[in-house]
Design an enzyme around this catalytic site. Structure first.
Site, PDB file in Angstrom:
ATOM      1  N   CYS A 161      14.168  42.149 -44.042  1.00 47.56           N
ATOM      2  CA  CYS A 161      13.950  40.828 -43.427  1.00 47.56           C
ATOM      3  C   CYS A 161      14.537  39.702 -44.294  1.00 47.56           C
ATOM      4  CB  CYS A 161      12.480  40.633 -43.095  1.00 47.56           C
ATOM      5  SG  CYS A 161      12.274  39.414 -41.798  1.00 47.56           S
ATOM      6  N   HIS A 187      10.107  45.046 -40.953  1.00 41.99           N
ATOM      7  CA  HIS A 187       9.267  45.264 -42.144  1.00 41.99           C
ATOM      8  C   HIS A 187       8.661  46.669 -42.191  1.00 41.99           C
ATOM      9  CE1 HIS A 187       8.808  41.096 -43.723  1.00 41.99           C
ATOM     10  NE2 HIS A 187       9.058  40.748 -42.474  1.00 41.99           N
ATOM     11  N   GLU A 202       7.486  48.139 -44.657  1.00 42.01           N
ATOM     12  CA  GLU A 202       6.379  48.144 -45.629  1.00 42.01           C
ATOM     13  C   GLU A 202       5.071  47.647 -45.027  1.00 42.01           C
ATOM     14  OE1 GLU A 202       8.689  45.961 -45.341  1.00 42.01           O
ATOM     15  OE2 GLU A 202       7.912  43.963 -45.809  1.00 42.01           O
TER      16      GLU A 202
HETATM   17  N1  LIG Z   1       9.640  38.003 -42.359  1.00 40.54           N
HETATM   18  C1  LIG Z   1      10.608  37.476 -43.043  1.00 40.54           C
HETATM   19  O1  LIG Z   1      11.033  37.950 -44.099  1.00 40.54           O
HETATM   20  C2  LIG Z   1      11.145  36.214 -42.473  1.00 40.54           C
HETATM   21  C3  LIG Z   1      12.427  35.746 -43.082  1.00 40.54           C
HETATM   22  C4  LIG Z   1      12.523  34.234 -42.950  1.00 40.54           C
HETATM   23  N2  LIG Z   1      12.726  33.837 -41.594  1.00 40.54           N
HETATM   24  C5  LIG Z   1      13.646  33.714 -43.840  1.00 40.54           C
HETATM   25  O2  LIG Z   1      14.520  33.078 -43.413  1.00 40.54           O
HETATM   26  O3  LIG Z   1      13.657  33.951 -44.972  1.00 40.54           O
END
Ligand SMILES: NC(=O)CC[C@H](N)C(=O)O
Length: 277
Positions: free
Chosen positions: A122, A247, A249
């Site tokens: 992410c 995610h 995790e």
């Molecule tokens: N769940 C997440 O890691 C979101 C990432 C977040 N939108 C960012 O730009 O860093």
């Protein structure tokens, strides 16, 4: 070159000399499976500046791995120097980048990426990308190990966070879907490998019918590399590195962690230990 990945390859053993090299580091040891014929050790760092690093740590401790894993929470360069691989967690990519700069870690991680595997989840996926759209005002520093363009919050805002079953052919028990948790997730909007870059391997795509309704992605043929199609890619590999826009995790399913160790980390250890000094 882009290719969709099939089944994973077998792992190689780590010689005792390699285990000796990596032993003795302070860290947290994950359990070793009895199937391992030697007490081989692999040291995995988790960038622990902000975000879901503790969840990755718990998952690695519980994961069914064929090697003993020493986990290092990376907060400064000397932590990174102990690691065979690195996980960059989800969280807030601008904040993680800022904290990494303050900790003097941005350049060391960029160097690390050249020879060692890194997995970004992410926000970590954003940091691993070569370019980003939708960055906060003032810009966004990246690490840039994977030659894609990614869009921050590309599926929409928090209310459009969603969960969806994913088919991932290279995981063990591949016929069991992986539960994808997408939280303000980034979207892959372009694959831009240069001719000298390693090929990008697509590990998983989400079915377009499961995307939030605001999305208009149109799934194309599997081999089609039309950039529009990249919006359904949620996991990919390039060279040593792994990227997931969701995610793993935050689930109870260790299969992505097992995959990273088996497919990205162990092969680099065996190739490094077998190359001439
Ligand atoms: N769940 C997440 O890691 C979101 C990432 C977040 N939108 C960012 O730009 O860093």
């Amino acid at each position: 070159m882009i290719r969709e990945e099939g089944r994973g390859q077998a792992t190689s053993l780590i010689p005792a000399s390699e285990a000796a090299r990596t032993s003795g580091y302070p860290g947290i040891e994950a359990k070793m499976q009895p199937s391992s014929p030697t007490p081989d050790i692999v040291t995995i760092g988790i960038l622990a500046l902000q975000g879901a690093f503790a969840e990755h740590q718990v998952m690695l401790q519980k994961a069914s791995l064929k090697r003993r894993v020493v986990i290092v929470l990376v907060r400064q360069q000397e932590d990174l120097d102990k690691c065979d691989a690195l996980i960059i967690p989800g969280g807030e990519s601008t904040t993680i980048a800022l904290l990494a700069r303050l900790a003097g870690l941005l350049e060391p991680i960029r160097e690390f990426l050249k020879t060692k595997p890194v997995w970004g989840t992410c926000a970590g996926a954003i940091l691993l990308s070569r370019s980003v759209e939708g960055a906060k005002k003032g810009g966004q520093e990246l690490l840039g190990g994977i030659s894609i363009t990614i869009e921050r919050n590309g599926f929409g805002s928090q209310v459009e966070s969603f969960e969806a079953p994913l088919e991932v052919e290279s995981l063990r028990e591949a016929n069991r879907p992986f539960h994808g948790i997408f939280i303000r997730a980034p979207v892959v909007i372009g694959l831009n490998p240069s001719p000298t870059d390693p090929p990008i391997q697509i590990i998983s795509r989400i079915s377009a019918s499961l995307l939030p309704t605001s999305q208009t992605a149109v799934p194309l043929d599997e081999d089609d590399t039309d950039p529009r199609d990249s919006r359904t890619i949620v996991a990919l590999r390039q060279g040593l590195h792994l990227l997931t826009t969701f995610h793993p995790e935050l689930t109870k399913d260790d299969r992505f962690h097992e995959y990273f160790v088996r497919e990205c980390v162990l092969p680099t250890l065996s190739s490094r230990s077998s190359s001439p000094a």
